[in-house]
Enzyme design. Structure first.
Site, mmCIF file in Angstrom:
data_model
loop_
_atom_site.group_PDB
_atom_site.id
_atom_site.type_symbol
_atom_site.label_atom_id
_atom_site.label_comp_id
_atom_site.label_asym_id
_atom_site.label_seq_id
_atom_site.Cartn_x
_atom_site.Cartn_y
_atom_site.Cartn_z
ATOM 1 C CB CYS A 1 -0.939 -0.002 1.203
ATOM 2 S SG CYS A 1 -1.979 -1.471 1.266
ATOM 3 C CG HIS B 1 -3.148 3.208 2.520
ATOM 4 N ND1 HIS B 1 -3.676 2.832 1.305
ATOM 5 C CD2 HIS B 1 -3.192 2.098 3.304
ATOM 6 C CE1 HIS B 1 -4.019 1.552 1.362
ATOM 7 N NE2 HIS B 1 -3.733 1.081 2.569
ATOM 8 C CG ASN C 1 -6.760 -0.937 1.375
ATOM 9 O OD1 ASN C 1 -6.084 -0.517 0.439
ATOM 10 N ND2 ASN C 1 -6.229 -1.422 2.487
HETATM 11 O O1 UT7 Z 1 -3.748 -1.612 3.770
HETATM 12 C C1 UT7 Z 1 -3.546 -2.155 5.023
HETATM 13 C C2 UT7 Z 1 -4.196 -3.440 5.244
HETATM 14 N N1 UT7 Z 1 -5.154 -3.642 6.252
HETATM 15 C C3 UT7 Z 1 -5.545 -2.891 7.298
HETATM 16 O O2 UT7 Z 1 -5.131 -1.852 7.559
HETATM 17 C C4 UT7 Z 1 -6.602 -3.507 8.147
HETATM 18 C C5 UT7 Z 1 -6.706 -2.882 9.504
HETATM 19 N N2 UT7 Z 1 -7.702 -3.541 10.321
HETATM 20 C C6 UT7 Z 1 -9.046 -3.348 10.192
HETATM 21 O O3 UT7 Z 1 -9.485 -2.580 9.347
HETATM 22 C C7 UT7 Z 1 -9.956 -4.055 11.172
HETATM 23 O O4 UT7 Z 1 -9.169 -4.785 12.092
HETATM 24 C C8 UT7 Z 1 -10.978 -5.000 10.487
HETATM 25 C C9 UT7 Z 1 -12.037 -4.192 9.755
HETATM 26 C C10 UT7 Z 1 -10.293 -5.964 9.530
HETATM 27 C C11 UT7 Z 1 -11.695 -5.808 11.566
HETATM 28 O O5 UT7 Z 1 -12.308 -4.937 12.473
HETATM 29 P P1 UT7 Z 1 -12.173 -5.192 14.052
HETATM 30 O O6 UT7 Z 1 -12.943 -4.116 14.699
HETATM 31 O O7 UT7 Z 1 -10.718 -5.291 14.364
HETATM 32 O O8 UT7 Z 1 -12.954 -6.543 14.237
HETATM 33 P P2 UT7 Z 1 -12.413 -7.927 14.821
HETATM 34 O O9 UT7 Z 1 -11.518 -8.588 13.845
HETATM 35 O O10 UT7 Z 1 -11.915 -7.721 16.205
HETATM 36 O O11 UT7 Z 1 -13.752 -8.711 14.933
HETATM 37 C C12 UT7 Z 1 -14.791 -8.354 15.870
HETATM 38 C C13 UT7 Z 1 -15.957 -9.277 15.654
HETATM 39 C C14 UT7 Z 1 -15.538 -10.751 15.675
HETATM 40 O O12 UT7 Z 1 -16.615 -11.478 16.236
HETATM 41 P P3 UT7 Z 1 -16.527 -11.992 17.742
HETATM 42 O O13 UT7 Z 1 -15.288 -12.844 17.795
HETATM 43 O O14 UT7 Z 1 -16.422 -10.761 18.572
HETATM 44 O O15 UT7 Z 1 -17.800 -12.751 17.925
HETATM 45 C C15 UT7 Z 1 -15.450 -11.103 14.202
HETATM 46 O O16 UT7 Z 1 -15.663 -12.468 13.950
HETATM 47 O O17 UT7 Z 1 -16.544 -9.036 14.374
HETATM 48 C C16 UT7 Z 1 -16.554 -10.256 13.618
HETATM 49 N N3 UT7 Z 1 -16.351 -9.915 12.223
HETATM 50 C C17 UT7 Z 1 -17.357 -9.606 11.408
HETATM 51 N N4 UT7 Z 1 -18.678 -9.511 11.607
HETATM 52 C C18 UT7 Z 1 -19.425 -9.154 10.546
HETATM 53 C C19 UT7 Z 1 -15.168 -9.841 11.544
HETATM 54 N N5 UT7 Z 1 -15.398 -9.477 10.267
HETATM 55 C C20 UT7 Z 1 -16.750 -9.332 10.159
HETATM 56 C C21 UT7 Z 1 -17.590 -8.956 9.094
HETATM 57 N N6 UT7 Z 1 -18.910 -8.882 9.337
HETATM 58 N N7 UT7 Z 1 -17.109 -8.673 7.863
#
Ligand code: UT7
Length: 336
Positions: free
Chosen positions: A119, A263, A293
Site C-alpha cells: 500500500c 492511504h 482499500n
Molecule cells: O492496507 C492495510 C491493510 N489492512 C488494514 O489496515 C486492516 C486494519 N484492520 C481493520 O481494518 C480491522 O481490524 C478489520 C475491519 C479488519 C476488523 O475490524 P475489528 O474491529 O478489528 O474486528 P475484529 O476482527 O476484532 O472482529 C470483531 C468481531 C468478531 O466477532 P466476535 O469474535 O467478537 O464474535 C469477528 O468475527 O466481528 C466479527 N467480524 C465480522 N462480523 C461481521 C469480523 N469481520 C466481520 C464482518 N462482518 N465482515
C-alpha cells in the site's frame, strides 16, 4: 550550495472498474452486514475488475495514464521512465511497467520498472521519481499505483474481503524549471519494518511456495491478514512518518497543511491518525466509502479526485502518507 532540480506534479488521472459491489451484495454470500462493514471500516462499496479482460492492472493504468498525460499536456513519448507500483501485477514477468510502455505506444526506449511496496507503493514510486528528477537524471516520469486485489482475496473470508477493491491512480511528475512556480516536492520519508511481515502476507505464489494444482484449488493461496495488529501499527506508523516528513519539510506545523491524503485502509484508522496529528478532519481527503482499500492506488486516486473537484489547488501544501504490508511506510510533503 547543493544543486538539485525541483519536482512538480504535472498531471493526474485514474481508472476504476465498471462493476460496483455493495456491502449488501457481499452480505448475500458471507455472514456480514452493511451496518457492520460501515461502522467498522467506513466502506459502503468497492469496484471489481472484469476477469474477462480490459481491466487488468496495466489496462486500468493505460486509461488512467492517458488522462494524466492529457492533464499534463504531454504525449506518451515525452516520458523518460515508468514506475509502476503494484503487488498484483498482470504477470510475474514481464513487469507491468514494460507492458504499459507498449500499450501507451512509447517508442523512445524509456526506462520501465515495477515497485513492490504494497500500500506504500505509490509513495515509494513518487519518491524514487523525485530522486531521478532532483539529480537531473530524468525530466518526466509516469508513476502508477494499480491493483487488482479482487484476485488475491478469499471472497469467503469476511475478515479480509470486505476491505479491498480494485483501481488505478496515476501521476506524471517532471522537472520544474520556472523560478516563479513554487510547485515542488518538499520532503520525503520512506521506511520499513520487516518484523511485521506476519500481519499481512501471502504464502503461495513465490519461489519458496509455488502454486501447485492443489494450492490453486484451495484457499491457502489468498491474502492472510491480522486486522487488529495492522490497525494498531497503521495508526502509529502513519502518525510517526507523517510527523517526520512534516519536520523535514521545515513547516511551522500541521496547520500549514491544506490537505492530508492518507492511504485509505479503514475510516477509523484515518480518524485516529488525523486526531493524533491534530489535523482538522475537514482537511482529510477520503474516498474509502465508495472504493474501499485499493492498496497502491488509494493515494493517487484520492489525490486526483480532490484535484478534479477543485479541493486541491495549485500552491497548496499537501501531506501524503501510507503504510502497508511488509511492513512499509512512506510520507511526502509537497506544494502542489
Ligand atoms: O492496507 C492495510 C491493510 N489492512 C488494514 O489496515 C486492516 C486494519 N484492520 C481493520 O481494518 C480491522 O481490524 C478489520 C475491519 C479488519 C476488523 O475490524 P475489528 O474491529 O478489528 O474486528 P475484529 O476482527 O476484532 O472482529 C470483531 C468481531 C468478531 O466477532 P466476535 O469474535 O467478537 O464474535 C469477528 O468475527 O466481528 C466479527 N467480524 C465480522 N462480523 C461481521 C469480523 N469481520 C466481520 C464482518 N462482518 N465482515
Amino acid at each position: 550550495m547543493t544543486l538539485y532540480y525541483r519536482t512538480k506534479i504535472l498531471g493526474t488521472g485514474l481508472y476504476y472498474p465498471q462493476k460496483i459491489v455493495t456491502n449488501d451484495d457481499l452480505a448475500r454470500s458471507i455472514d456480514t452486514s452493511d451496518q457492520w462493514i460501515t461502522e467498522r471500516t467506513g466502506i459502503k462499496k468497492r469496484r471489481i475488475s472484469s476477469t474477462k479482460g480490459g481491466e487488468f492492472p496495466t489496462d486500468m493504468a493505460l486509461n488512467a495514464s492517458l488522462i494524466a498525460l492529457k492533464n499534463a499536456n504531454l504525449s506518451p513519448n515525452d516520458i523518460d521512465c515508468i514506475i509502476f507500483a503494484t503487488f498484483t501485477p498482470d504477470y510475474r514477468l514481464p513487469s507491468c511497467a514494460t507492458i504499459l510502455q507498449t500499450k501507451l505506444g512509447i517508442t523512445n526506449g524509456c526506462a520501465a520498472m515495477d515497485i513492490s511496496a504494497a500500500c506504500s507503493g505509490f509513495l515509494y514510486a513518487l519518491n524514487t521519481a523525485n530522486s531521478f528528477i532532483q539529480t537531473g537524471m530524468m525530466k518526466k516520469i509516469l508513476i502508477i499505483g494499480s491493483e487488482m486485489l479482487s484476485r488475491e482475496v478469499d471472497w469467503s473470508d469476511r475478515g479480509v474481503c470486505i476491505l479491498f477493491g480494485d483501481g488505478c491512480g496515476v501521476a506524471v511528475v517532471g522537472r520544474n524549471e520556472d523560478p516563479n512556480d513554487k510547485s515542488e516536492i518538499l520532503s520525503t520519508k520512506l521506511g520499513a519494518d520487516g518484523t511485521g511481515r506476519e500481519f499481512l502476507y501471502q504464502t503461495y505464489g513465490g519461489s519458496v511456495n509455488p502454486i501447485t494444482p492443489e494450492i490453486a484449488a484451495s484457499k491457502e493461496r489468498y491474502l492472510t491478514m491480522n486486522g487488529k495488529e495492522m490497525f494498531k501499527v497503521a495508526v502509529r506508523t502513519l502518525t510517526d512518518i507523517s510527523l517526520a516528513a512534516l519536520n523535514s519539510a521545515g513547516l511551522k506545523g500541521i496547520e500549514d497543511i491544506d490537505w492530508f491524503v492518507p492511504h485509505q485502509a479503514n475510516i477509523r484508522i484515518l480518524e485516529a491518525t488525523a486526531n493524533r496529528l491534530n489535523i482538522n478532519p475537514n482537511k482529510v481527503v477520503i474516498n474509502i466509502e465508495d472504493y474501499a482499500n485499493t492498496s497502491a492506488a488509494t493515494i493517487p486516486t484520492a489525490f486526483h479526485q480532490a484535484v478534479s473537484d477543485g479541493r486541491i489547488k495549485r500552491g497548496q501544501l499537501i501531506l501524503l502518507s501510507a503504510f502497508g504490508g511488509g511492513l512499509t511506510s512512506a510520507s511526502t510533503v509537497l506544494r502542489y
